[in-house]
Design a protein around this motif. Structure first.
Motif, mmCIF file in Angstrom:
data_model
loop_
_atom_site.group_PDB
_atom_site.id
_atom_site.type_symbol
_atom_site.label_atom_id
_atom_site.label_comp_id
_atom_site.label_asym_id
_atom_site.label_seq_id
_atom_site.Cartn_x
_atom_site.Cartn_y
_atom_site.Cartn_z
ATOM 1 N N SER A 91 36.722 55.418 -5.925
ATOM 2 C CA SER A 91 37.407 56.686 -6.233
ATOM 3 C C SER A 91 37.858 57.359 -4.935
ATOM 4 C CB SER A 91 36.471 57.646 -6.977
ATOM 5 O OG SER A 91 36.126 57.130 -8.217
ATOM 6 N N ALA A 92 36.917 57.522 -4.009
ATOM 7 C CA ALA A 92 37.229 58.176 -2.732
ATOM 8 C C ALA A 92 38.289 57.380 -1.975
ATOM 9 C CB ALA A 92 35.960 58.301 -1.904
ATOM 10 N N PHE A 93 38.099 56.067 -1.959
ATOM 11 C CA PHE A 93 39.022 55.190 -1.237
ATOM 12 C C PHE A 93 40.448 55.315 -1.788
ATOM 13 C CE2 PHE A 93 41.215 51.096 -1.452
ATOM 14 C CZ PHE A 93 41.319 50.766 -0.106
ATOM 15 N N SER A 94 40.591 55.246 -3.120
ATOM 16 C CA SER A 94 41.930 55.237 -3.721
ATOM 17 C C SER A 94 42.648 56.566 -3.491
ATOM 18 C CB SER A 94 41.853 54.919 -5.216
ATOM 19 O OG SER A 94 41.049 55.859 -5.874
ATOM 20 N N VAL A 95 41.911 57.683 -3.620
ATOM 21 C CA VAL A 95 42.549 58.996 -3.457
ATOM 22 C C VAL A 95 42.996 59.201 -2.003
ATOM 23 C CG1 VAL A 95 42.126 61.495 -3.525
ATOM 24 C CG2 VAL A 95 41.326 60.048 -5.407
ATOM 25 N N ILE A 96 42.116 58.890 -1.054
ATOM 26 C CA ILE A 96 42.449 59.094 0.371
ATOM 27 C C ILE A 96 43.616 58.183 0.779
ATOM 28 C CG2 ILE A 96 41.581 58.831 2.740
ATOM 29 C CD1 ILE A 96 38.799 59.688 1.570
ATOM 30 N N SER A 119 51.399 58.068 0.514
ATOM 31 C CA SER A 119 52.543 58.778 -0.080
ATOM 32 C C SER A 119 52.471 60.279 0.212
ATOM 33 C CB SER A 119 52.607 58.507 -1.589
ATOM 34 O OG SER A 119 51.440 58.963 -2.246
ATOM 35 N N ASN A 120 51.830 61.026 -0.667
ATOM 36 C CA ASN A 120 51.706 62.470 -0.424
ATOM 37 C C ASN A 120 50.452 62.991 -1.139
ATOM 38 O OD1 ASN A 120 52.504 63.513 -3.199
ATOM 39 N ND2 ASN A 120 54.261 62.224 -2.677
ATOM 40 N N TRP A 121 50.059 64.229 -0.835
ATOM 41 C CA TRP A 121 48.794 64.758 -1.343
ATOM 42 C C TRP A 121 48.913 65.344 -2.739
ATOM 43 C CZ3 TRP A 121 44.682 62.812 0.709
ATOM 44 C CH2 TRP A 121 44.767 62.311 2.005
ATOM 45 N N VAL A 122 50.159 65.535 -3.230
ATOM 46 C CA VAL A 122 50.322 65.949 -4.640
ATOM 47 C C VAL A 122 49.898 64.781 -5.526
ATOM 48 C CG1 VAL A 122 51.972 66.656 -6.422
ATOM 49 C CG2 VAL A 122 52.163 67.593 -4.119
ATOM 50 N N ALA A 123 50.430 63.580 -5.203
ATOM 51 C CA ALA A 123 50.078 62.372 -5.968
ATOM 52 C C ALA A 123 48.574 62.105 -5.864
ATOM 53 C CB ALA A 123 50.873 61.182 -5.456
ATOM 54 N N ALA A 124 48.024 62.251 -4.657
ATOM 55 C CA ALA A 124 46.590 61.996 -4.453
ATOM 56 C C ALA A 124 45.748 63.003 -5.241
ATOM 57 C CB ALA A 124 46.257 62.075 -2.964
ATOM 58 N N GLY A 125 46.200 64.261 -5.258
ATOM 59 C CA GLY A 125 45.484 65.299 -6.005
ATOM 60 C C GLY A 125 45.488 64.997 -7.502
ATOM 61 N N LEU A 126 46.642 64.536 -7.997
ATOM 62 C CA LEU A 126 46.730 64.178 -9.417
ATOM 63 C C LEU A 126 45.800 63.008 -9.740
ATOM 64 C CD1 LEU A 126 50.577 64.445 -10.160
ATOM 65 C CD2 LEU A 126 48.777 65.740 -11.279
ATOM 66 N N LEU A 127 45.723 62.041 -8.824
ATOM 67 C CA LEU A 127 44.829 60.885 -9.049
ATOM 68 C C LEU A 127 43.369 61.348 -9.063
ATOM 69 C CD1 LEU A 127 44.488 57.822 -9.420
ATOM 70 C CD2 LEU A 127 44.408 57.599 -6.942
ATOM 71 N N ALA A 156 55.203 61.541 -8.868
ATOM 72 C CA ALA A 156 54.861 62.384 -7.717
ATOM 73 C C ALA A 156 54.868 61.594 -6.405
ATOM 74 C CB ALA A 156 53.495 63.035 -7.932
ATOM 75 N N VAL A 157 54.602 60.284 -6.482
ATOM 76 C CA VAL A 157 54.645 59.450 -5.265
ATOM 77 C C VAL A 157 56.048 59.537 -4.641
ATOM 78 C CG1 VAL A 157 54.711 57.033 -4.468
ATOM 79 C CG2 VAL A 157 52.786 57.848 -5.854
ATOM 80 N N VAL A 158 57.082 59.554 -5.505
ATOM 81 C CA VAL A 158 58.465 59.581 -5.003
ATOM 82 C C VAL A 158 58.899 60.999 -4.659
ATOM 83 C CG1 VAL A 158 60.869 59.021 -5.557
ATOM 84 C CG2 VAL A 158 59.027 57.580 -6.438
ATOM 85 N N THR A 159 58.639 61.944 -5.585
ATOM 86 C CA THR A 159 59.219 63.288 -5.419
ATOM 87 C C THR A 159 58.257 64.291 -4.786
ATOM 88 O OG1 THR A 159 58.466 64.001 -7.599
ATOM 89 C CG2 THR A 159 60.604 62.913 -7.512
ATOM 90 N N GLY A 160 56.960 64.062 -4.942
ATOM 91 C CA GLY A 160 55.977 65.013 -4.421
ATOM 92 C C GLY A 160 55.863 66.256 -5.284
#
Lengths: 54, 316
Positions: free
Chosen positions: B106-111, B117-125, B164-168
């Motif tokens: 979980s930690a690995f995939s989000v970081i 990509s960006n932290w919006v996508a990471a936050g959603l994950l 979100a990966v593309v647009t943020g």
């Protein structure tokens, strides 16, 4: 006396070791690839700016 | 002691595949597919390697939440016939190992998603993993018959993350892709619960057929199928839907509504007489339904890239 015949248990342990080895190797390749992409697609003028970090 | 006295409990020795099974590969394939569609239909572009890496992170995040689900639900999985073969109930992987793998991945995939990509996508994950593990698995699943209605949200986030990966950002189009999977989950699982009723009852999981009976479940399937059609139709008003989506929407929703009406008109005696034929075929159709809608969006996304103006266009 050396064990000459592999038991099923050894095969499963080997599959774990080989699997983990491949995962780690793939991780190294992925990080290398990502670094290459990030370095080559970020304009030099942006280095050090906020965009470069994103 | 000689070699002859050693007993090898070889059935309990885990192979690499048993650890991989913790990640629920079949669920992961749906996550990968819908995330990929979200990424393709989003306006703009990312480097193909970043796209691949991001989808991989989303898949690993989905897999990690699957491992955490198996850790927490080990007691239920031991009771249910459908889940008795999973690595923990089968005794191949310990609960502690599943927890460690789940938390680490979980930690690995989000970081890694945030860095790639960006932290919006990471936050959603991160929110998706939290929602699936804490809100659904730990709280709703065992406490309310509406468990899968709200819990279904966890499986609906991947196309939003891909977008979100593309647009943020988060837009109406990406939210409607989320809503499509969200509304699809209840009829999909309730159809399964109708013919796996005894399994859920044994495990004391409050699925709708167990708590409110099959009549209420059949009514719910019909209502949610109609609401699903409205949600799927709303996507036609966005710029990501095109003619392929329109065709898929018309065909699949007609079939799905007909299937739901068939289930609604039956009673338990009729279902048992033919071994839940209508319910089983509705369940299979539900898989095709989701696949067809997202495949259509993907084609429309690719076609609009090739031929400008292929899409129907939309007000959103």
């Amino acid at each position: 006396m050396a064990i000459t015949k592999l038991h099923e248990i050894h095969k499963r342990r080997k599959s774990r070791n080989v699997g983990l080895g491949l995962v780690l190797a793939a991780f190294v390749v992925l990080i290398l690839g990502l670094t290459m992409v990030k370095v080559t697609t970020t304009p030099i003028s942006n280095i050090g700016s906020a965009e470069a970090h994103n | 002691m000689t070699d002859a006295t050693i007993t090898l409990d070889d059935d309990k020795e885990a192979s690499f595949g048993d650890f991989f099974a913790l990640l629920k590969p079949r669920v992961m394939s749906l996550v990968v597919f819908t995330a990929m569609v979200g990424l393709i239909v989003a306006p703009g572009s990312v480097h193909p390697f970043v796209a691949f890496f991001s989808v991989l992170c989303i898949a690993i995040g989905g897999g990690a939440s699957g491992a955490l689900n198996m850790w927490y639900d080990a007691d239920i999985d031991r009771v249910m016939k459908r889940t008795q073969g999973r690595p923990i109930p089968a005794g191949k992987v310990t609960e502690g190992e599943a927890l460690a793998i789940g938390l680490t991945l979980s930690a690995f995939s989000v970081i890694m998603l945030g860095l790639a990509s960006n932290w919006v996508a990471a936050g959603l994950l991160a929110f998706t993993i939290f929602f699936y593990v804490v809100i659904y698995t730990m709280w709703l699943k065992r406490s309310t018959p509406q468990n899968i209605v709200i819990g279904g949200a966890a499986g609906a986030f991947p196309p939003m993350i891909g977008w979100a990966v593309v647009t943020g950002d988060i837009t109406i189009a990406s939210t409607l892709m989320f809503a499509l999977t969200f509304m699809w989950t209840p009829p999909h699982f309730w159809a399964l619960a109708l013919f796996m009723n005894s399994d859920y009852g044994k495990a004391k999981v409050p699925m709708l057929p167990v708590t409110h009976g099959t009549r209420v479940t059949r009514n719910h399937i019909l209502v949610y199928t109609l609401l699903l059609a409205v949600t799927a139709g709303a996507l036609l008003f966005t710029s990501i839907a095109g003619w392929v989506y329109l065709a898929a929407f018309l065909v699949m929703n007609t079939l799905f509504i007909l299937g739901a009406v068939k289930i609604w008109r039956r009673d338990d005696a009729a279902s048992k007489a033919d071994n839940f034929k209508a319910e089983r075929s509705f369940f299979k159709l539900s898989l095709a339904y989701l696949f067809a809608h997202f495949t259509a969006l993907m084609f429309d996304g690719m076609l609009s890239g090739l031929f400008d103006g292929m899409g129907i266009g939309g007000i959103f």
